[in-house]
Design an enzyme around this catalytic site. Sequence first.
Site, PDB file in Angstrom:
ATOM      1  N   HIS A  76      -4.236  11.263  -7.570  1.00  0.00           N
ATOM      2  CA  HIS A  76      -5.680  11.475  -7.439  1.00  0.00           C
ATOM      3  C   HIS A  76      -6.195  10.788  -6.186  1.00  0.00           C
ATOM      4  O   HIS A  76      -5.665   9.762  -5.745  1.00  0.00           O
ATOM      5  CB  HIS A  76      -6.436  10.994  -8.682  1.00  0.00           C
ATOM      6  CG  HIS A  76      -6.293   9.539  -9.001  1.00  0.00           C
ATOM      7  ND1 HIS A  76      -7.126   8.572  -8.489  1.00  0.00           N
ATOM      8  CD2 HIS A  76      -5.411   8.876  -9.809  1.00  0.00           C
ATOM      9  CE1 HIS A  76      -6.777   7.383  -8.974  1.00  0.00           C
ATOM     10  NE2 HIS A  76      -5.735   7.529  -9.764  1.00  0.00           N
ATOM     11  N   ASP A  78      -9.420   9.624  -5.593  1.00  0.00           N
ATOM     12  CA  ASP A  78     -10.489   8.633  -5.718  1.00  0.00           C
ATOM     13  C   ASP A  78      -9.927   7.266  -6.071  1.00  0.00           C
ATOM     14  O   ASP A  78      -8.821   7.137  -6.596  1.00  0.00           O
ATOM     15  CB  ASP A  78     -11.504   9.061  -6.769  1.00  0.00           C
ATOM     16  CG  ASP A  78     -10.912   9.155  -8.168  1.00  0.00           C
ATOM     17  OD1 ASP A  78      -9.866   9.808  -8.321  1.00  0.00           O
ATOM     18  OD2 ASP A  78     -11.484   8.559  -9.109  1.00  0.00           O
ATOM     19  N   ASP A 115      -4.112   2.417  -5.928  1.00  0.00           N
ATOM     20  CA  ASP A 115      -4.290   3.342  -7.039  1.00  0.00           C
ATOM     21  C   ASP A 115      -5.441   4.263  -6.688  1.00  0.00           C
ATOM     22  O   ASP A 115      -6.601   3.891  -6.812  1.00  0.00           O
ATOM     23  CB  ASP A 115      -4.580   2.549  -8.320  1.00  0.00           C
ATOM     24  CG  ASP A 115      -4.950   3.416  -9.503  1.00  0.00           C
ATOM     25  OD1 ASP A 115      -4.646   4.624  -9.467  1.00  0.00           O
ATOM     26  OD2 ASP A 115      -5.570   2.898 -10.449  1.00  0.00           O
ATOM     27  N   GLU A 145     -10.566  10.788 -11.066  1.00  0.00           N
ATOM     28  CA  GLU A 145      -9.701  10.391 -12.176  1.00  0.00           C
ATOM     29  C   GLU A 145     -10.203   9.121 -12.826  1.00  0.00           C
ATOM     30  O   GLU A 145     -10.130   8.956 -14.052  1.00  0.00           O
ATOM     31  CB  GLU A 145      -8.272  10.186 -11.657  1.00  0.00           C
ATOM     32  CG  GLU A 145      -7.226   9.925 -12.747  1.00  0.00           C
ATOM     33  CD  GLU A 145      -7.015   8.443 -13.035  1.00  0.00           C
ATOM     34  OE1 GLU A 145      -6.265   8.135 -13.980  1.00  0.00           O
ATOM     35  OE2 GLU A 145      -7.609   7.589 -12.332  1.00  0.00           O
ATOM     36  N   GLU A 146     -10.739   8.219 -12.006  1.00  0.00           N
ATOM     37  CA  GLU A 146     -11.117   6.899 -12.499  1.00  0.00           C
ATOM     38  C   GLU A 146     -12.384   6.894 -13.346  1.00  0.00           C
ATOM     39  O   GLU A 146     -12.688   5.890 -13.987  1.00  0.00           O
ATOM     40  CB  GLU A 146     -11.291   5.934 -11.315  1.00  0.00           C
ATOM     41  CG  GLU A 146     -10.056   5.751 -10.445  1.00  0.00           C
ATOM     42  CD  GLU A 146      -8.939   4.981 -11.128  1.00  0.00           C
ATOM     43  OE1 GLU A 146      -9.063   4.689 -12.333  1.00  0.00           O
ATOM     44  OE2 GLU A 146      -7.939   4.679 -10.454  1.00  0.00           O
ATOM     45  N   ASP A 169       1.182   8.019 -10.130  1.00  0.00           N
ATOM     46  CA  ASP A 169       0.034   7.173 -10.438  1.00  0.00           C
ATOM     47  C   ASP A 169       0.431   5.983 -11.314  1.00  0.00           C
ATOM     48  O   ASP A 169      -0.319   5.569 -12.188  1.00  0.00           O
ATOM     49  CB  ASP A 169      -1.049   8.009 -11.145  1.00  0.00           C
ATOM     50  CG  ASP A 169      -2.371   7.283 -11.242  1.00  0.00           C
ATOM     51  OD1 ASP A 169      -2.557   6.272 -10.546  1.00  0.00           O
ATOM     52  OD2 ASP A 169      -3.231   7.730 -12.028  1.00  0.00           O
ATOM     53  N   HIS A 456      -7.945  -2.118  -9.407  1.00  0.00           N
ATOM     54  CA  HIS A 456      -9.358  -2.032  -9.810  1.00  0.00           C
ATOM     55  C   HIS A 456     -10.097  -3.352  -9.587  1.00  0.00           C
ATOM     56  O   HIS A 456     -11.204  -3.519 -10.089  1.00  0.00           O
ATOM     57  CB  HIS A 456      -9.517  -1.607 -11.277  1.00  0.00           C
ATOM     58  CG  HIS A 456      -8.999  -0.245 -11.580  1.00  0.00           C
ATOM     59  ND1 HIS A 456      -9.187   0.367 -12.804  1.00  0.00           N
ATOM     60  CD2 HIS A 456      -8.300   0.640 -10.829  1.00  0.00           C
ATOM     61  CE1 HIS A 456      -8.622   1.561 -12.795  1.00  0.00           C
ATOM     62  NE2 HIS A 456      -8.078   1.740 -11.610  1.00  0.00           N
TER      63      HIS A 456
END
Length: 481
Positions: A76, A78, A115, A145-146, A169, A456
């Site tokens: 992904h 994003d 990520d 995705e997040e 991922d 994150h």
Amino acid sequence: MGVLSDLEPKQVFFFFEEITKIPHGSGNVGQISNYLAEFAKERGLFCIQDEYKNIIIVKEATPGYESEPAVILQGHMDMVAVKKPDCDMDMQREGLRAAVRGDEIYAEGTSLGGDDGIAVAYCLALLDSHTISHPRLEVVITVDEEVGMDGARGIDLSMLTGSRMINLDSEEEGIFLTSCAGGARVHCSLALEMEERGGKSVEITLGGLQGGHSGGEIHKERGNANCLFGRLLYRLTKSLQVSLRKLEGGLADNAIPRETKAELVIHEADGDKFAEAVRQVEEEIRQELVSRDAGFFIRTQERGAGTFYCVTEQDTVRAAAFLTAMPNGVQAMSPDMPGLVETSLNLGILKVQDGSLQADFSVRSSVESAKYALIDRMEAITELAGGGSSVSGDYPGWKYRKDSPLRDKMIALYEQMYGKAPKVEAIHAGLECGILGSKISDLDCVSIGPNMQNIHTTEETLSISSTGRVWEYLVRLLEQK
């Protein structure tokens, strides 16, 4: 010369650095999607850019591989875009400040987006190469995705020919993921009555926590700043007349919040009593978190006396009770896989806005019925508090496939290259494989990736050496017939 120009493999890190230059937080993917579409156009590759900004790029098989089945590569575009409180960067408009420290790549003051930027970089390096042998490659790069896997949910994959997919991922080298939990986003809202009130304004900052990924690190039971603030507020309402004026904590529902800020209004004569109550709660929490979040703190600063527009005392009590009653963290462990979280939730975003308390949760479970039972419980608590709730981004889990030729092939190659077997595991964090598997008949899928730490968060890092080893493995895997 780029910051990553001297790193190997050069093409992978070239494209990774190019990605870091483009703002691409969830919900802000237009530029990165256009970059990928232009990349394909410049190389004469078939490309679809759909209404969601998802990207599909196809590169035909190299000579001698025409009869091999197609391989889907998936990631992904994003990232979870978070920054330190003192960082002046506008992540909506500015690229990241990538830097190198030993074997690690990080971003100054912000999350790195390894990520899942490294997945995109791997795919671009493969699509750009004229020397790597491979079957037909069908590259699928999704958006957002997040924040609920909206891109995966909306994408049309009917044009794909492959049924073998390598999801890129994952964040731990040598671990092959073959199933994951399902999840959903739950938004709870309480309407709050506002009033003019005289008194003294006090700003509270609750922080010093490590945070982390609410799927990959929820089992570490780190402090959740939003939940801890709710605990503090509830205690304050038990001994003081308190009105909530401002509240903001957390940046993403799937990230464990590290800091929460609030402004309260108290009676001018209650300053000492307020300070002592805060001190007691801070000491209690610090003792509880000493081995998990040793940096925890609560800081207060008086903002002066006056008349303030704030939440009524009664509704401040109601909001505090709601936050205290709502569960958080691990709710159940898997009875079948020791050490694996089965069901959890995370209060990732908390704020007072436009006369209401808004709380966003990420809910996960590998058991669908348990996921919905937890959501029912959350809805019931919210209703009892006089509020309402809604559910979005509901996605299915990815079930383990007993018969997997792709997994068998990947394990055999890994053992050949490294002299040991990889670990085959399930993960509590969500992956898009479950949603995409519902769109591709008989999908055979394995998820891999290089070592990353603290995704994150602003402490996120990507291992340089691990990125190289996973690249070498991926190239060898595609070259195998």
